[in-house]
Design an enzyme around this catalytic site. Structure first.
Site: not given
Ligand code: VG1
Ligand code: CO
Length: 544
Positions: A114-115, A278, A280, A282-283, A366, A377
């Site tokens: 992800s990010h 981000d 991947d 999704d954000r 987030s 997302k």
């Molecule tokens: C974080 C965010 C959560 C999101 C998750 C995956 O998780 O708070 O809202 O769904 O990342 O997002 P955590 O457990 O670190 O708070 V992504 O963009 O990594 O698929």
């Molecule tokens: Co992501």
């Protein structure tokens, strides 16, 4: 007959079920048997018919291509009939979700952290999505994790790497591998959902934007949709080429990592809309000229206006938000007479609600927003819905926000993250608050009196499954709230997230600075949790 190769291996702890699959340093994934053990644990755990289709995609980060070739050989050995993979190994998370659904695959592996930053010394990740296109629910991730603790062999075939850059079908040990255009199906879906003609007209009339793809996966998608199909000027998409190390940056669309975009949007030369996504895809980050929209507000504002978009006309069934997300969306749901669901953090908890048609739009604080068009997302989707709404209403982002607050009130909101702290201290902090829940009620912290304090537990309204310990909520008499939670996606130590919220009614103070409005909540959070003592930090690392 295909020769299946069985490789002996040792069990390993493939991470307790967290919010987003397995996420570790690249160096960890490069160890012998490591990625293979996890992939085999997935294949041993998930249900599928013989000859089923598997989707593979990734965000293009370092190590992506290597693992994709491993997955292809292992899928052939494990009885899959077909693999769909994006050209160059690219598929954004929402595009992968769409491809799984469109081609009725049995599931998909999405390679991303992800990010989190990418590169040889940074992060990599593997997550499994099920046939509805969504992240594996807890039952499945628990089974995968259990399998990692027992696994003693993995299966592969002897075959050369395939050419990931050439579209078309090839055969690997009797299995078909189709390299597909990663963008086309997704872009077509967006065109079905939104009024592209209206957006094109606004662009022709002078509407401008900047989209920062952060050198991550959304670049090709944004260029095709925004520049080629919607007519935004060339150069509207910046950092549009996916790089293995994201140019050395964190592909995290927040005000810290997308600071340049933020500065542009607060300055004289700001376009009408600034947006980013981000690693991947999704954000999303949404900033109007001179106005940052918090993700919680974005969810509420999009929900209030979603029926403007053609595919959503007359069919807003309900709204869902993760527990730490502000209650701004709840006010919209109430006013529109639709239900609002509060789920634990993580998109997988929206899957059943979306499948059952109980909700149409969902979101997380987030920077995640999405709808029933896929089961993830979706960053670009959120940007396009904003564009559709702005094109139809013909008002600036700032005015839309002000009108929204004047109708529903405003939820001031901030999240304080303490990253890479010692796990023991983080666990002790949470355990101590949990122990004190009973005595918190009625206790006053400055002007704030605790109305309710609990550990959030969710019972899925569709399948009845229960998820406990999803964060600690402290609600105050004045409607404000503090939530404490440990991250499930970090790759180093622990991360404590403290979510702060305060509601001002429609006739209240709507135009104040967020930090100042949350001052009492910040003091109370320290008094309740002893953050300085447990983390050794006097200030959060990141405020979003
Ligand atoms: C974080 C965010 C959560 C999101 C998750 C995956 O998780 O708070 O809202 O769904 O990342 O997002 P955590 O457990 O670190 O708070 V992504 O963009 O990594 O698929
Ligand atoms: Co992501």
């Amino acid at each position: 007959m295909t020769q299946i190769v069985t490789v002996q291996t040792q069990p390993f702890d493939g991470q307790a079920p967290g919010t987003s699959g397995l996420r570790k340093k690249v160096k960890v994934f490069q160890q012998a048997n490591y990625a293979e053990n996890f992939i085999q644990s997935v294949f041993d755990s998930v249900t599928r018919d013989p000859g089923a289709t598997l989707v593979i995609g990734g965000d293009g980060r370092f190590h992506n291509r290597t693992v994709i070739q491993q997955v292809i050989r292992m899928a052939a050995a494990n009885g899959y009939g077909r693999v769909l993979v994006g050209r160059g190994g690219i598929l954004s998370t929402p595009a992968a979700s769409h491809v799984i659904r469109k081609y009725t695959a049995s599931g998909g592996l999405v390679l991303s952290a992800s990010h989190n930053p990418g590169g040889p010394d940074e992060d990599f990740g593997i997550k499994y999505n099920i046939a509805n296109g969504g992240p594996a629910p807890e039952g499945v991730t628990t089974a995968i994790h259990a399998r990692t603790l027992e696994i003693d062999r993995w299966l592969t075939v002897e075959a050369d790497d395939i050419d990931l850059d050439r579209i078309g079908d090839v055969e690997v040990a009797g299995m078909t591998v189709s390299v597909i255009d990663p963008v086309a199906d997704y872009a077509d879906l967006m065109e079905e959902l939104f009024d592209f003609a209206a957006i094109r007209k606004a662009v022709a009339d002078g509407f401008t934007m900047r989209f920062d793809a952060m050198s991550a996966v959304t670049g090709p998608y944004a260029v095709e949709i925004l520049e080629n199909r919607l007519g935004f000027a060339k150069g509207t998409v910046v950092n549009g080429t996916p790089l293995e190390d994201f140019g050395g940056h964190h592909p995290d669309p927040n005000l810290i990592h997308a600071k340049e975009l933020h500065d542009l949007m607060m300055g004289e030369d700001a376009p009408d809309l600034g947006a980013a996504s981000d690693g991947d895809g999704d954000r999303n980050l949404i900033i109007g000229r001179g106005r940052f929209i918090t993700p919680s507000d974005s969810l509420a504002m999009l929900a209030a206006n979603i029926e403007i978009a053609p595919a959503y006309k007359g069919r807003l069934a309900g709204i869902a938000r993760s527990m730490p997300t502000s209650a701004a969306a709840d006010r919209v749901a109430e006013a529109l007479g639709v239900p609002c669901f509060e789920t634990p953090t993580g998109w997988k908890f929206f899957g059943n609600l979306l499948d059952a048609g109980k909700v149409t739009i969902c979101g997380e604080e987030s920077a995640g927003t999405g709808s029933d068009h896929v089961r993830e997302k979706d960053g670009l989707w959120a940007v396009l819905l904003w564009l559709n709404i702005l094109a139809a209403r013909q008002i600036p982002v700032d005015q839309l926000a002000r009108e929204h607050w004047a109708r529903f009130g405003r939820n001031y909101y901030a999240r304080h993250d303490y990253e890479g702290i010692a796990k023991d201290g983080a666990d002790a902090l949470m355990a101590e608050i949990k122990d004190s829940l009973g005595v918190l009620k009625g206790h006053a912290f400055g002007p704030l009196t605790v109305k309710l304090a609990d550990s959030f537990s969710y019972s899925d309204p569709v399948d009845g499954s229960v998820s406990e310990n999803q964060g600690i909520r402290v609600l105050f008499e004045d409607g404000s709230r503090i939530v404490f939670r440990l991250s499930g996606t970090g790759t180093q130590g622990a991360t404590l997230r403290v979510y702060l919220e305060r509601y001002e009614p429609a006739d209240g103070r709507l135009d104040e600075e967020t930090g100042a409005m949350l001052a009492d909540q910040i003091v109370a959070a320290e008094a309740i949790a002893g953050i300085v003592e447990h983390t050794g930090r006097t200030a959060p690392d990141v405020i979003t």
